[in-house]
Design an enzyme around this catalytic site. Structure first.
Site, mmCIF file in Angstrom:
data_model
loop_
_atom_site.group_PDB
_atom_site.id
_atom_site.type_symbol
_atom_site.label_atom_id
_atom_site.label_comp_id
_atom_site.label_asym_id
_atom_site.label_seq_id
_atom_site.Cartn_x
_atom_site.Cartn_y
_atom_site.Cartn_z
ATOM 1 N N CYS A 3 0.828 -1.212 0.000
ATOM 2 C CA CYS A 3 0.000 0.000 0.000
ATOM 3 C C CYS A 3 0.859 1.257 0.000
ATOM 4 O O CYS A 3 0.682 2.147 -0.829
ATOM 5 C CB CYS A 3 -0.927 -0.004 1.206
ATOM 6 S SG CYS A 3 -1.870 1.527 1.383
ATOM 7 N N CYS A 26 -1.668 1.728 -2.951
ATOM 8 C CA CYS A 26 -2.653 2.792 -2.720
ATOM 9 C C CYS A 26 -2.066 4.200 -2.732
ATOM 10 O O CYS A 26 -2.612 5.090 -3.386
ATOM 11 C CB CYS A 26 -3.338 2.586 -1.363
ATOM 12 S SG CYS A 26 -3.636 0.894 -0.906
ATOM 13 N N LYS A 71 -0.332 5.306 -6.103
ATOM 14 C CA LYS A 71 -1.427 5.260 -7.088
ATOM 15 C C LYS A 71 -2.337 6.474 -6.958
ATOM 16 O O LYS A 71 -2.678 7.138 -7.934
ATOM 17 C CB LYS A 71 -2.207 3.950 -6.901
ATOM 18 C CG LYS A 71 -3.438 3.750 -7.757
ATOM 19 C CD LYS A 71 -4.726 4.270 -7.123
ATOM 20 C CE LYS A 71 -5.072 3.678 -5.798
ATOM 21 N NZ LYS A 71 -5.543 2.296 -5.853
ATOM 22 N N TYR A 113 -8.574 -4.005 -11.393
ATOM 23 C CA TYR A 113 -8.613 -2.600 -10.985
ATOM 24 C C TYR A 113 -7.223 -1.978 -11.050
ATOM 25 O O TYR A 113 -7.076 -0.794 -11.365
ATOM 26 C CB TYR A 113 -9.245 -2.438 -9.595
ATOM 27 C CG TYR A 113 -8.392 -2.876 -8.431
ATOM 28 C CD1 TYR A 113 -7.520 -1.987 -7.808
ATOM 29 C CD2 TYR A 113 -8.457 -4.180 -7.934
ATOM 30 C CE1 TYR A 113 -6.737 -2.386 -6.732
ATOM 31 C CE2 TYR A 113 -7.675 -4.580 -6.868
ATOM 32 C CZ TYR A 113 -6.821 -3.677 -6.275
ATOM 33 O OH TYR A 113 -6.034 -4.069 -5.219
ATOM 34 N N GLU A 148 -6.755 1.402 -13.181
ATOM 35 C CA GLU A 148 -6.283 2.584 -12.458
ATOM 36 C C GLU A 148 -4.997 3.120 -13.075
ATOM 37 O O GLU A 148 -4.857 4.330 -13.318
ATOM 38 C CB GLU A 148 -6.058 2.244 -10.984
ATOM 39 C CG GLU A 148 -7.349 2.060 -10.198
ATOM 40 C CD GLU A 148 -7.106 1.669 -8.747
ATOM 41 O OE1 GLU A 148 -8.011 1.898 -7.934
ATOM 42 O OE2 GLU A 148 -6.018 1.144 -8.420
ATOM 43 N N HIS A 208 -27.406 20.229 -1.893
ATOM 44 C CA HIS A 208 -27.460 20.758 -3.256
ATOM 45 C C HIS A 208 -26.470 21.914 -3.444
ATOM 46 O O HIS A 208 -26.340 22.750 -2.562
ATOM 47 C CB HIS A 208 -28.876 21.238 -3.549
ATOM 48 C CG HIS A 208 -29.077 21.667 -4.961
ATOM 49 N ND1 HIS A 208 -29.138 20.782 -6.015
ATOM 50 C CD2 HIS A 208 -29.211 22.909 -5.498
ATOM 51 C CE1 HIS A 208 -29.306 21.448 -7.143
ATOM 52 N NE2 HIS A 208 -29.356 22.743 -6.852
ATOM 53 N N GLU A 219 -26.270 13.928 -3.935
ATOM 54 C CA GLU A 219 -27.686 14.147 -3.590
ATOM 55 C C GLU A 219 -28.620 13.345 -4.486
ATOM 56 O O GLU A 219 -29.766 13.064 -4.113
ATOM 57 C CB GLU A 219 -28.031 15.631 -3.698
ATOM 58 C CG GLU A 219 -28.078 16.151 -5.122
ATOM 59 C CD GLU A 219 -28.595 17.583 -5.226
ATOM 60 O OE1 GLU A 219 -29.622 17.884 -4.586
ATOM 61 O OE2 GLU A 219 -27.973 18.378 -5.946
#
Length: 494
Positions: A69, A74, A77, A211, A215, A477, A482
């Site tokens: 990681c 992670c 990346k 992934y 990525e 909003h 939302e």
């Protein structure tokens, strides 16, 4: 009469089990899960050691303490993903009144140096934390001599023997190489190498549909590199396939090229130092070639168990995957030997779950806790150019007869307001029970900052949120998130 050599190992093991070992806990593997477990155990005043060693990649890349990681996953990346997002923002900025010379250019070496310096600061931070908590750190490769003894070997070949009452295996995984493909190992790189390249990878072929593949291809495209993804079958296996298709569709519109239903057969180095890749197109039944500056393999990961000598102490692994078989308490087939993180069978390969499992294990061993790790409804995000976050069941995992699927697709306001040529879709999908309280079992979102959006909804799903409760929730909003409060259309309605 039994020979002494035949009974000596068993005798030594029995003596150690009944006697005093050097450490209360020894963790093999200095990644996220292993470090979390070690530091948590030290909080209880126990004598703890961590043994960590990074075997250089086939291309010679190596790194410091912290695991996948921190060093090759992670963290770098996400930083390179952010670099690509900034590039896109610069292109969009002129439509909002900013005077920025076009086209904008990216310098790989500056980005890479900044990312690598940051990662090295994290390596140092982990060393300091272990020292502060009085956890002994061994920079050595470990293997079992017996169930309580680890033989550590330094890079220079110096041997150290360490004994412990409890041992946790947390060595994680490494990228696979398709060694059956000629030239794959000699000329290809993996994610173990990409983040530590000093020079730009240039025109890049990323092989795989994971992934990791999408990525990396996403941020390479985003910083202006000619990038192609070669995928043999479906993208993002294990994720919701309708959402996965939307991810790849957006990537194509973003500039990433896709070679679908293709697989490579060989990689050759040309006199120009470029790599010529030959592949087969299964739809057309043709053989095709092209040349690239870099070929990156992203075809899965394998557990890093080879050097551990697990068979000698009876730790069972899955014969197909090579991963360690554990029970709900992370215990292996040997009572005082545990395993956490990517190396364990059937667990999500995610940093946060490894950290949580490591902490809970230490609390059970030394803190009189009985709490087990809950692996249900773990949220995650794929950091493609348009991010995909999800938690809970996908449509493929669900019992279709008992469930309802609510779906909405919209434009992203902030990206579309002044650019008529930019058509960005984002999408919500909610999976919920049709009957009674309509409890939400899964939630999927494709759009900007998907990780930030899904993190909040993950708590609601963990607490048993229902579809009627979601419909009563007031949206903020104007935001993308939302729109989840407006999910009235069901797939069943057509």
């Amino acid at each position: 009469m039994l020979r002494a050599s035949a009974v000596l190992p068993e005798l030594l093991t029995a003596l150690k089990a009944g006697g005093k070992n050097e450490y209360d806990l020894l963790v093999i593997g200095g990644g996220s899960g292993g470090l979390a477990c070690a530091k948590e155990a030290a909080q209880f005043g126990r004598k703890v050691a961590v043994l960590d060693y990074v075997e250089p990649s086939p291309q010679g890349t190596k790194w410091g303490l912290g695991g996948t990681c921190v060093n090759v996953g992670c963290i770098p990346k996400k930083l390179m993903h952010q670099a690509a997002l900034l590039g896109s923002a610069l292109k969009d900025a002129q439509h909002y009144g900013w005077n920025i010379a076009q086209p904008v250019h990216h310098t790989w070496s500056l980005m890479a140096q900044a990312v690598q310096n940051y990662v090295k600061s994290l390596n140092w931070g982990h060393r300091v934390q272990l020292q502060d908590k009085k956890v002994k750190y061994f920079n050595m490769k470990g293997s079992f001599s017996d169930p309580y003894t680890i033989r550590g070997l330094t890079k220079a070949g110096k041997e150290t023997v360490v004994t412990a009452e409890n041992i946790v295996i947390a060595t994680g995984g490494r990228p696979k190489y398709p060694t059956h493909i000629a030239g794959a190992l000699e000329y290809g790189i993996t994610s173990d190498d990409l983040f530590w390249l000093k020079k730009s990878p240039g025109k890049t072929l990323v092989v795989g549909a994971s992934y990791v593949s999408l990525e990396c291809a996403g941020f390479l495209t985003g910083i202006g590199l000619d990038t192609t993804v070669m995928m043999r079958s479906i993208p993002l296996r294990g994720f919701d396939q309708q959402m996965a298709s939307l991810v790849t569709e957006h990537m194509e519109s973003y500039g990433t090229k896709f070679l679908k239903r293709c697989f490579p057969t060989k990689v050759e180095k040309l006199e120009s130092n470029r790599l010529q890749v030959t592949w087969k197109n299964t739809d057309l039944g043709t053989e095709e070639t092209d040349s690239f500056d870099t070929v990156m393999w992203a075809v899965g990961r394998a557990p890093d168990t080879e050097a551990l000598n697990l068979e000698a102490v009876g730790v069972k692994t899955n014969s197909e995957t090579g991963k360690i078989v554990v029970d709900a308490s992370e215990a292996t087939s040997v009572p005082h030997i545990y395993a956490i993180g990517d190396i364990t069978e059937g667990r999500p390969e995610l940093t946060p779950t490894a950290i949580a499992a490591g902490k809970l294990l230490a609390q059970r061993l030394f803190g009189q806790s009985s709490e087990l790790m809950d692996y249900d409804n773990v949220p995650t995000t794929v950091f493609t150019p348009l991010e995909y976050g999800c938690v809970g069941l996908s449509e493929e995992m669900a019992d279709l007869g008992a469930l309802q699927f609510h779906l909405i697709q919209l434009h992203a306001l902030s990206l579309n307001v002044l650019r008529k040529d930019l058509y960005v879709m984002y999408c919500f999908q909610v999976v919920c029970l049709r009957e009674r309280e309509q409890r939400i079992l899964g939630l999927h979102f494709i759009g900007p900052n998907a990780g930030e959006v899904i993190q909040g909804f993950a708590l609601g799903i963990k607490c048993g949120a229902t579809y009627p409760q979601l419909m009563k929730t007031i949206g903020i909003h104007p935001t993308c998130a939302e729109e989840i409060t407006k999910l009235h259309i069901t797939k069943r309605s057509g």
